[in-house]
Design an enzyme around this catalytic site. Sequence first.
Site, PDB file in Angstrom:
ATOM      1  N   LYS A   1       0.818  -1.218   0.000  1.00  0.00           N
ATOM      2  CA  LYS A   1       0.000   0.000   0.000  1.00  0.00           C
ATOM      3  C   LYS A   1       0.849   1.264   0.000  1.00  0.00           C
ATOM      4  O   LYS A   1       2.027   1.247   0.351  1.00  0.00           O
ATOM      5  CB  LYS A   1      -0.970  -0.031   1.182  1.00  0.00           C
ATOM      6  CG  LYS A   1      -2.113  -0.991   0.881  1.00  0.00           C
ATOM      7  CD  LYS A   1      -3.300  -0.851   1.768  1.00  0.00           C
ATOM      8  CE  LYS A   1      -4.401  -1.782   1.252  1.00  0.00           C
ATOM      9  NZ  LYS A   1      -5.450  -1.997   2.222  1.00  0.00           N
TER      10      LYS A   1
ATOM     11  N   ARG B   1      -3.818  -9.904   4.788  1.00  0.00           N
ATOM     12  CA  ARG B   1      -4.180  -9.956   3.352  1.00  0.00           C
ATOM     13  C   ARG B   1      -2.962  -9.496   2.563  1.00  0.00           C
ATOM     14  O   ARG B   1      -2.573  -8.335   2.665  1.00  0.00           O
ATOM     15  CB  ARG B   1      -5.386  -9.036   3.128  1.00  0.00           C
ATOM     16  CG  ARG B   1      -5.935  -9.047   1.718  1.00  0.00           C
ATOM     17  CD  ARG B   1      -7.124  -8.086   1.611  1.00  0.00           C
ATOM     18  NE  ARG B   1      -7.677  -8.065   0.269  1.00  0.00           N
ATOM     19  CZ  ARG B   1      -7.164  -7.355  -0.723  1.00  0.00           C
ATOM     20  NH1 ARG B   1      -6.125  -6.589  -0.535  1.00  0.00           N
ATOM     21  NH2 ARG B   1      -7.721  -7.402  -1.913  1.00  0.00           N
TER      22      ARG B   1
HETATM   23  N1  HH2 Z   1      -7.478  -3.637   0.608  1.00  0.00           N
HETATM   24  C1  HH2 Z   1      -7.767  -3.664  -0.712  1.00  0.00           C
HETATM   25  C2  HH2 Z   1      -8.840  -4.414  -1.175  1.00  0.00           C
HETATM   26  N2  HH2 Z   1      -9.610  -5.144  -0.326  1.00  0.00           N
HETATM   27  N3  HH2 Z   1     -10.097  -5.881   1.881  1.00  0.00           N
HETATM   28  C3  HH2 Z   1      -9.819  -5.869   3.188  1.00  0.00           C
HETATM   29  N4  HH2 Z   1     -10.562  -6.569   4.066  1.00  0.00           N
HETATM   30  N5  HH2 Z   1      -8.774  -5.137   3.703  1.00  0.00           N
HETATM   31  C4  HH2 Z   1      -7.971  -4.372   2.886  1.00  0.00           C
HETATM   32  O1  HH2 Z   1      -7.057  -3.707   3.410  1.00  0.00           O
HETATM   33  C5  HH2 Z   1      -8.230  -4.367   1.482  1.00  0.00           C
HETATM   34  C6  HH2 Z   1      -9.329  -5.142   1.006  1.00  0.00           C
HETATM   35  C7  HH2 Z   1      -6.925  -2.876  -1.684  1.00  0.00           C
HETATM   36  O2  HH2 Z   1      -5.824  -3.604  -2.118  1.00  0.00           O
HETATM   37  P1  HH2 Z   1      -5.692  -4.402  -3.517  1.00  0.00           P
HETATM   38  O3  HH2 Z   1      -6.682  -5.513  -3.610  1.00  0.00           O
HETATM   39  O4  HH2 Z   1      -4.303  -4.838  -3.666  1.00  0.00           O
HETATM   40  O5  HH2 Z   1      -5.958  -3.353  -4.639  1.00  0.00           O
HETATM   41  P2  HH2 Z   1      -7.248  -3.006  -5.476  1.00  0.00           P
HETATM   42  O6  HH2 Z   1      -8.338  -2.592  -4.559  1.00  0.00           O
HETATM   43  O7  HH2 Z   1      -6.780  -1.884  -6.363  1.00  0.00           O
HETATM   44  O8  HH2 Z   1      -7.647  -4.222  -6.240  1.00  0.00           O
END
Ligand code: HH2
Length: 261
Positions: free
Chosen positions: A203, A237
Amino acid sequence: MGVVNVTPDSFSDGGQFARFDTALAQARRLLDEGADILDIGGESSRPGAAEVGTEDELSRTIPLIEALRDCGKPISVDTSKPEVMRAALAAGASIVNDVRALVAPGAVDAVAASDCGVVLMHMQGAPRTMQLEPRYDDVVAEVARFLAARRDAVLVAGVAPERIALDPGFGFGKTLEHNLALLRGLDALAAFGQPVLAGLSRKSMLGAITGKPVTDRLAASVAAALLAVQRGANIVRVHDVAATRDALAVWQALEEHGEAR
Ligand code: HH2
């Protein structure tokens, strides 16, 4: 929890896994690396991300969930849409991970109608604008209060407490200082007695600390996951399962053998 984004615009993996076959290969790689849960998402929630239509989200996630339903590990669906929740649960998912903590009309009912696990995450604002000017008087207390209220709403609908995990939502309407305060105060969330999930992997707060681009945040992500677990997180995660597992194995060995003479 290993992240499988079936999105063309995820901040962390640049849409690399947008196609079904590449997403499936990535999911299998994460399982080989030792993921205990797969989190499959069809809508990016990165700062500035546009919303995705229900049909697009269904077509991105459901075939992948069906292909993985017998993989031997629980499948989580990362969605805020009740239609997607219901279809994903029918296709074989057993956890609903909602960055909007089931606030969409019908979302609580969708999880209450099944026996799935639930992740309730805190976000201030919406992805498109959430990083413009996040504000809190006391970020740890406000996030804890919000999550307790959402947990209570889900309990009232008949979901058993052991099905519910809480997540402070690192990077979702938070400055670097807010994120650090939440990481420092993670034990306040753990004190609720629900499992705590922490998502810090790759992040932008890690970019702000290290000055590194998203492609070069492995070490920072592993450190952040380890620190979160030390402060009470039960689920992390992550995009980099193997490296995270190794770091946690060292910590666990230290914990377990700490009393040996
Ligand atoms: N962060 C993201 C997406 N889903 N769910 C939970 N429970 N906690 C988190 O911190 C979280 C989440 C964002 O990260 P990422 O999936 O890598 O990116 P994107 O939303 O651009 O797909």
